[in-house]
Design a protein around this motif. Structure first.
Motif, PDB file in Angstrom:
ATOM      1  N   TRP A 169       3.390   4.212  13.096  1.00 53.93           N
ATOM      2  CA  TRP A 169       1.886   4.638  12.785  1.00 53.93           C
ATOM      3  C   TRP A 169       1.135   3.341  12.177  1.00 53.93           C
ATOM      4  CZ3 TRP A 169      -0.473   9.344  13.076  1.00 53.93           C
ATOM      5  CH2 TRP A 169       0.302  10.517  13.939  1.00 53.93           C
ATOM      6  N   ALA A 170      -0.203   3.376  12.327  1.00 50.91           N
ATOM      7  CA  ALA A 170      -1.183   2.684  11.551  1.00 50.91           C
ATOM      8  C   ALA A 170      -2.194   3.381  10.798  1.00 50.91           C
ATOM      9  CB  ALA A 170      -1.841   1.587  12.633  1.00 50.91           C
ATOM     10  N   VAL A 171      -2.091   3.115   9.618  1.00 47.54           N
ATOM     11  CA  VAL A 171      -2.969   4.003   8.721  1.00 47.54           C
ATOM     12  C   VAL A 171      -4.052   3.127   7.980  1.00 47.54           C
ATOM     13  CG1 VAL A 171      -1.409   5.696   8.717  1.00 47.54           C
ATOM     14  CG2 VAL A 171      -1.418   4.130   6.869  1.00 47.54           C
ATOM     15  N   SER A 172      -5.115   3.932   7.411  1.00 45.66           N
ATOM     16  CA  SER A 172      -6.034   3.173   6.343  1.00 45.66           C
ATOM     17  C   SER A 172      -5.909   4.205   5.190  1.00 45.66           C
ATOM     18  CB  SER A 172      -7.206   2.944   6.767  1.00 45.66           C
ATOM     19  OG  SER A 172      -8.237   2.543   5.610  1.00 45.66           O
ATOM     20  N   SER A 173      -5.464   3.662   4.015  1.00 49.19           N
ATOM     21  CA  SER A 173      -5.611   4.498   2.769  1.00 49.19           C
ATOM     22  C   SER A 173      -7.019   4.671   2.117  1.00 49.19           C
ATOM     23  CB  SER A 173      -4.430   4.009   1.808  1.00 49.19           C
ATOM     24  OG  SER A 173      -3.178   4.156   2.239  1.00 49.19           O
ATOM     25  N   LEU A 174      -7.652   3.457   2.508  1.00 47.67           N
ATOM     26  CA  LEU A 174      -9.077   3.584   2.159  1.00 47.67           C
ATOM     27  C   LEU A 174     -10.058   4.528   2.772  1.00 47.67           C
ATOM     28  CD1 LEU A 174     -11.422   2.224   0.314  1.00 47.67           C
ATOM     29  CD2 LEU A 174     -11.646   0.489   2.382  1.00 47.67           C
ATOM     30  N   THR A 175     -10.001   4.616   3.954  1.00 42.94           N
ATOM     31  CA  THR A 175     -10.815   5.409   4.611  1.00 42.94           C
ATOM     32  C   THR A 175     -10.033   6.830   5.088  1.00 42.94           C
ATOM     33  OG1 THR A 175      -9.969   4.746   6.924  1.00 42.94           O
ATOM     34  CG2 THR A 175     -11.873   3.585   6.115  1.00 42.94           C
ATOM     35  N   GLY A 176      -8.805   6.848   4.870  1.00 45.59           N
ATOM     36  CA  GLY A 176      -7.751   7.978   5.294  1.00 45.59           C
ATOM     37  C   GLY A 176      -7.474   8.210   6.815  1.00 45.59           C
TER      38      GLY A 176
ATOM     39  N   GLY B 224       0.711  -1.225  -0.064  1.00 46.74           N
ATOM     40  CA  GLY B 224       0.090   0.109   0.094  1.00 46.74           C
ATOM     41  C   GLY B 224       0.702   1.297  -0.105  1.00 46.74           C
ATOM     42  N   LYS B 225       2.069   1.266  -0.419  1.00 48.86           N
ATOM     43  CA  LYS B 225       2.939   2.357  -0.404  1.00 48.86           C
ATOM     44  C   LYS B 225       2.164   3.631  -1.445  1.00 48.86           C
ATOM     45  CE  LYS B 225       6.522   0.175  -2.055  1.00 48.86           C
ATOM     46  NZ  LYS B 225       5.779  -0.962  -2.114  1.00 48.86           N
ATOM     47  N   THR B 226       1.694   3.216  -2.631  1.00 45.14           N
ATOM     48  CA  THR B 226       1.281   4.181  -3.608  1.00 45.14           C
ATOM     49  C   THR B 226       0.087   4.674  -3.162  1.00 45.14           C
ATOM     50  OG1 THR B 226       2.356   2.827  -5.403  1.00 45.14           O
ATOM     51  CG2 THR B 226       0.846   4.388  -5.998  1.00 45.14           C
ATOM     52  N   CYS B 227      -0.829   3.787  -2.495  1.00 40.01           N
ATOM     53  CA  CYS B 227      -2.111   4.153  -2.276  1.00 40.01           C
ATOM     54  C   CYS B 227      -2.027   5.194  -0.883  1.00 40.01           C
ATOM     55  CB  CYS B 227      -2.983   3.031  -1.695  1.00 40.01           C
ATOM     56  SG  CYS B 227      -3.379   2.095  -3.008  1.00 40.01           S
ATOM     57  N   LEU B 228      -1.115   4.924  -0.318  1.00 43.32           N
ATOM     58  CA  LEU B 228      -0.766   5.901   1.022  1.00 43.32           C
ATOM     59  C   LEU B 228      -0.517   7.202   0.545  1.00 43.32           C
ATOM     60  CD1 LEU B 228      -0.191   6.600   3.869  1.00 43.32           C
ATOM     61  CD2 LEU B 228       2.129   5.659   3.584  1.00 43.32           C
ATOM     62  N   ILE B 229       0.437   7.364  -0.513  1.00 41.44           N
ATOM     63  CA  ILE B 229       0.841   8.561  -1.050  1.00 41.44           C
ATOM     64  C   ILE B 229      -0.043   9.314  -1.599  1.00 41.44           C
ATOM     65  CG2 ILE B 229       2.509   9.732  -2.621  1.00 41.44           C
ATOM     66  CD1 ILE B 229       4.658   7.676  -1.894  1.00 41.44           C
ATOM     67  N   ASN B 230      -0.855   8.587  -2.678  1.00 41.77           N
ATOM     68  CA  ASN B 230      -1.906   9.228  -3.255  1.00 41.77           C
ATOM     69  C   ASN B 230      -2.958   9.603  -2.321  1.00 41.77           C
ATOM     70  OD1 ASN B 230      -0.818   8.613  -5.575  1.00 41.77           O
ATOM     71  ND2 ASN B 230      -1.806   6.695  -6.110  1.00 41.77           N
ATOM     72  N   ARG B 231      -3.405   8.985  -1.458  1.00 40.42           N
ATOM     73  CA  ARG B 231      -4.485   9.521  -0.259  1.00 40.42           C
ATOM     74  C   ARG B 231      -4.096  10.710  -0.011  1.00 40.42           C
ATOM     75  NH1 ARG B 231      -9.455   9.694   0.226  1.00 40.42           N
ATOM     76  NH2 ARG B 231      -9.757   7.365   0.047  1.00 40.42           N
ATOM     77  N   PHE B 232      -2.720  10.931   0.484  1.00 41.07           N
ATOM     78  CA  PHE B 232      -2.508  12.335   1.004  1.00 41.07           C
ATOM     79  C   PHE B 232      -2.368  13.518   0.132  1.00 41.07           C
ATOM     80  CE2 PHE B 232       0.927  15.196   2.655  1.00 41.07           C
ATOM     81  CZ  PHE B 232       0.147  15.569   3.461  1.00 41.07           C
TER      82      PHE B 232
END
Length: 270
Positions: free
Chosen positions: A190-197, A64-72
């Motif tokens: 840190w723990a994150v969710s790129s789907l929900t932000g 989920g590296k790309t999704c993490l960056i794209n979400r932000f």
């Protein structure tokens, strides 16, 4: 005329964002370092506002590296994205304590054949974000050996992605192991969710703030060293006093005898 993009209103940081978990944090202070705050107020941050800080994002394939960056950066989520080949870049502009600050996010490929290439991108990085899937124990284990070649003078973040897919009981067990790994590598967890932000904005604000703080402290240290050097050059230390040559031995005049030349005195053989 500045060639840098203007800072968006939602990228202004006036206070230090708090850590995600105090047990695995680079520091748990509630505010910026006093020297950093004072330097910003007195506009003594040097070239920090003109530099671009390099942030490397690494991790296994599909964590989920790309999704993490794209979400932000783009506030989007695409579960059908194409795998990154080589490296992609995103630029984000912030304003921290009134000082402009830029992050260049390097999104590296996770495939095994690209790992040797990604390792060359570490040079010059100020922070490295190591991403793993909180639903995949193996991806967490790989962060251990993935960190062996990282520079020791950068800020490390260990980020668990896809938190929305993990049941609370399962995530609790994974978090315990992740915090242990983060402590071993001296990283912030840190723990994150790129789907929900969830926690995505907070995480990148934390990265920007700690990187900015480190940059300003380094600039102040260099500035202090230059001032000391100027003083040394302006007031060089006195040269050491040379010892006078030893006085010649005292010879009584009666020991000298004149030769044919009246101006030549010859030392007798004693």
């Amino acid at each position: 005329m500045s060639v840098l993009a203007p800072v968006r209103r939602d990228r202004i940081i006036a206070e230090l964002p708090q850590c995600f978990h105090k047990e695995a944090a680079l520091h748990s202070r509630s505010s910026f370092h006093p020297q950093v705050t004072g330097a910003c107020q007195e506009q003594r941050t040097g070239t920090v506002g003109f530099k671009i800080s390099k942030i490397i994002v690494v991790g296994d394939l599909s964590v989920g590296k790309t999704c993490l960056i794209n979400r932000f950066c783009k506030d989007t989520f695409d579960k059908n994205y194409k795998a990154t080949i080589g490296v992609d870049f995103e630029m984000e502009r912030f304003e921290v304590l009134g000082v402009p600050f830029s992050l260049q996010l390097w999104d590296t490929a996770g495939q095994e054949r690209f790992k040797c290439i990604a390792s060359t991108y570490y040079r010059g990085a100020q922070a490295i974000v190591i991403v793993f899937d909180v639903n995949d124990v193996a991806s967490l284990a790989h962060t251990r050996y993935g960190n062996e070649n990282d520079p020791s003078n950068v800020i490390l973040f260990l980020v668990g992605s896809k938190k929305d897919l993990s049941p609370p009981a399962q995530y609790s067990l994974m978090e315990r192991d992740a915090i242990k790994v983060a402590k071993e590598m001296q990283a912030e967890y840190w723990a994150v969710s790129s789907l929900t932000g969830e926690n995505v904005r907070e995480f990148f604000f934390r990265v920007a703030s700690l990187t900015f703080e480190s940059s300003v402290l380094a600039e102040l240290e260099k500035s202090s060293a230059r001032k000391i050097g100027d003083i040394v050059r302006e007031y060089p230390p006195p040269s050491p006093k040379r010892k006078p040559p030893p006085a010649p031995p005292f010879w009584p005049l009666s020991l000298f005898r004149a030769r044919r030349s009246p101006d030549l005195l010859v030392l007798p053989h004693l």
